[in-house]
Design an enzyme around this catalytic site. Structure first.
Site, mmCIF file in Angstrom:
data_model
loop_
_atom_site.group_PDB
_atom_site.id
_atom_site.type_symbol
_atom_site.label_atom_id
_atom_site.label_comp_id
_atom_site.label_asym_id
_atom_site.label_seq_id
_atom_site.Cartn_x
_atom_site.Cartn_y
_atom_site.Cartn_z
ATOM 1 N N ASP A 166 0.829 -1.212 0.000
ATOM 2 C CA ASP A 166 0.000 0.000 0.000
ATOM 3 C C ASP A 166 0.861 1.258 0.000
ATOM 4 O O ASP A 166 0.696 2.131 0.847
ATOM 5 C CB ASP A 166 -0.944 -0.015 1.206
ATOM 6 N N HIS A 326 -11.361 -2.454 7.103
ATOM 7 C CA HIS A 326 -11.375 -3.675 6.272
ATOM 8 C C HIS A 326 -11.540 -4.949 7.085
ATOM 9 O O HIS A 326 -11.090 -6.023 6.670
ATOM 10 C CB HIS A 326 -10.100 -3.770 5.423
#
Ligand SMILES: [Fe+2]
Length: 465
Positions: A166, A326
Site C-alpha cells: 500500500d 477492512h
C-alpha cells in the site's frame, strides 16, 4: 485515536487479555499528502526510458522481465545487458559480451488519458548469483542500471526479502522506501499491492501511474519487485466508460504467470533461492471451480520442501486482521483457502490493504463449519503466521482504529508506517523484522525468529511476546 490505542495497550498489559500486544508507540502525525507530480519529472535526454522496473521472468530465477516507458515509439526497443564482472567477461569472450533482449510494446487509453509506450523485455538464461549491467535507450537518453540474479534454488540458500504494501506516493511513502533502501539488506521486494492510488483522483488520473513508476524506480530498477494486485489496481469506472478490470496494472506490470501454469497475471508463483512464493488475487474469483481455485489446488502439491523449504503466500486483503478498517474483508478467501494453507504447512502469509502493521499467532479456524459452529481460531503449529504490512504510507492515511480487546489470534499490532524484512538463513530459521519509519535503520519495532513448518515446526517466541 491514539488515546484509545494507549488505553487498550494498558488494559492488555494488565491482564485483561492474554492475547498479543498492541503497541503503545505514538506515531508522529504526518500528513498523508501526495508528492506533487512536478516533483517526479521524467529523466532528461531524447526519448529517455523511464519508470524502469524489473521482476523475475520465469519459474526458477534465471530470467528477468525488464519494463520501461518511453514518450515516443522510436527505437531501440530492446535492453542491452552484460555481466558486471568485465574482467572475467573480457577474458572469456575477448571483449565485453553485450547481449540484447527485445521488448514487446504496448499502450492503452483510459478515459481521457493516453499512455506513453510501455516496453517489456524478458532476459533469459541468466547465470545465477551474478551481477548484470543493463542499458536502455540511446544517445543522450541512454540510461544504465544493474541487478543481481538470485542464487540457484536450493534448501539452505540464504536470501533476504523486503516487504512493503500500500505504498502510494506521499511524503510517508517516500520515507518508507528510503528507510528500506537505507537498510541495504533487501535483495527482492515482495510488494503487497495498492500501487499508485491513481484511482482516488478524478477520472483515475493515470498520470499518477507514471509518477508512481518514477518514484519507485530507485528501488524497482535494481532489485526485482514481486507484484501482488490490490483493490487500487482494479480501476473499474463504468461511469466514465472504463469496464476492463486491472487495465493500467496489466499493461504496466508484467509477471511470469504462464511459467507456473497460471492462466492470469493476477495469480502465479515463483521459486527464488530457498522459497516458493505464491501470489494470489483477492479481487478475482477464488471459489470452487474458478481458475484461481483450480490453479492453487494444482500448485500446492507441487511445492517441494526439500528444494524450497519456505512456502510463502502473498495476497492483498488479510485473512486475519483485528483493525476496524477492512475487518473481515478477507474472510471468504480464508474459508476457501485456509484448510490448504494448514494442510501444506504454509510458513507465512503476507497481506497489505490495512494501513497498519499486525502479526498473528500461528492459528487456524479450519474446524469451523456451519454445523459445529466452533468459530474461534485455535493455536495450530501447522498454520501460517499472518502478517499485515499495509503500512507503506499512502494518501488514505493510517488505519489507527484497532478493535478493542485484542483478539487471541493477534500477537502484535501497531498503527505506524513502515516496512518489513525477511532474512532466510537456512531451511529451518528465518529472522523477520518490522521497521517503523520513525526509527533509526537498525531498530526493529517487531522481530521474531520464524521456524520452518516443514523442517523445524517448533513454537516461536517473539521480541514482543
Ligand atoms: Fe487495499
Amino acid at each position: 485515536m491514539w488515546c484509545l490505542v494507549t488505553l487498550l495497550s494498558f488494559l492488555l498489559l494488565n491482564g485483561v487479555s492474554e492475547a498479543g500486544r498492541t503497541s503503545s508507540y505514538v506515531r508522529e502525525a504526518l500528513p498523508s499528502l501526495e508528492i506533487p507530480k512536478e516533483d517526479f519529472p521524467p529523466p532528461s535526454g531524447y526519448n529517455a526510458p523511464e519508470q524502469v522496473h524489473i521482476t523475475q521472468g520465469d519459474y526458477i530465477g534465471r530470467s528477468m522481465i525488464v519494463s520501461w516507458v518511453t514518450p515516443l515509439e522510436d527505437q531501440p526497443k530492446f535492453v542491452t545487458y552484460w555481466e558486471a564482472n568485465e574482467k572475467k567477461s573480457v577474458e572469456t569472450n575477448g571483449g565485453i559480451k553485450r547481449n540484447r533482449a527485445h521488448a514487446i510494446t504496448t499502450t492503452y487509453r483510459y478515459y481521457n488519458y493516453s499512455s506513453a509506450y510501455i516496453h517489456h523485455a524478458t532476459i533469459k538464461r541468466l547465470k545465477y548469483n551474478t551481477k548484470y549491467i543493463y542499458e536502455l535507450g540511446n544517445g543522450n537518453g541512454t540510461r544504465k542500471f544493474w541487478f543481481t540474479t538470485p542464487p540457484e534454488v536450493g534448501p539452505d540458500v540464504p536470501y533476504t526479502f523486503g516487504i512493503i504494501g500500500d505504498l502510494g506516493q506521499t511524503q510517508a511513502s517516500n520515507q518508507t522506501l528510503e528507510h528500506y533502501l537505507a537498510c541495504g539488506k533487501g535483495q527482492t521486494m515482495l510488494f503487497l499491492g495498492d500501487f499508485s492510488y491513481a484511482d482516488v483522483h478524478p477520472f483515475h488520473d493515470n498520470e499518477k501511474w507514471d509518477t508512481f513508476g518514477r518514484f519507485i524506480e530507485k528501488s524497482s530498477a535494481y532489485e526485482p519487485w514481486i507484484y501482488v494486485p490490490g483493490n487500487h489496481e482494479l480501476d473499474l469506472a463504468p461511469e466514465i466508460g472504463e469496464h476492463t478490470l486491472f487495465k493500467p496494472y496489466k499493461h504496466r506490470y508484467h509477471v511470469p504467470f504462464r511459467a507456473s501454469g497460471s492462466t492470469s497475471p493476477l495469480w502465479y508463483s515463483i521459486k527464488r533461492a530457498s522459497t516458493h512464493i505464491i501470489v494470489l488475487s483477492s479481487y478475482s474469483a477464488f471459489s470452487i471451480y474458478t481458475p484461481q481455485y483450480r490453479w492453487l489446488k494444482d500448485e500446492l502439491p507441487k511445492v517441494n520442501r526439500t528444494e524450497t523449504p519456505w512456502l510463502i503466500v502473498l495476497m492483498h486483503s488479510p485473512m486475519y486482521n483485528s483493525n476496524n478498517y477492512h475487518f473481515m474483508e478477507g474472510e471468504t478467501m480464508r474459508v476457501v483457502f485456509e484448510p490448504w494453507f494448514v494442510k501444506y504447512k504454509v510458513d507465512l502469509v503476507f497481506a497489505g490493504h490495512v494501513h497498519s502493521y499486525e502479526r498473528s499467532e500461528r492459528v487456524s479456524n479450519i474446524q469451523y463449519n456451519i454445523t459445529e459452529g466452533i468459530s474461534s481460531p485455535v493455536k495450530d503449529p501447522s498454520a501460517p503466521v499472518y502478517l499485515t504490512v499495509g503500512d507503506g504510507g499512502n494518501i488514505e492515511g493510517i488505519a489507527d482504529s484497532f478493535i478493542e480487546h485484542q483478539p487471541s489470534y493477534s500477537a502484535f499490532r501497531e498503527a505506524s508506517f513502515g516496512h518489513a524484512l525477511l532474512q532466510i538463513k537456512n531451511r529451518t530459521h528465518a529472522f523477520y523484522s518490522w521497521h517503523r519509519n520513525q526509527d533509526n535503520v537498525p531498530i526493529a519495532g517487531d522481530s521474531i525468529w520464524f521456524y520452518n513448518r516443514y523442517w523445524f515446526p517448533k513454537e516461536e517466541t517473539s521480541s514482543n511476546a
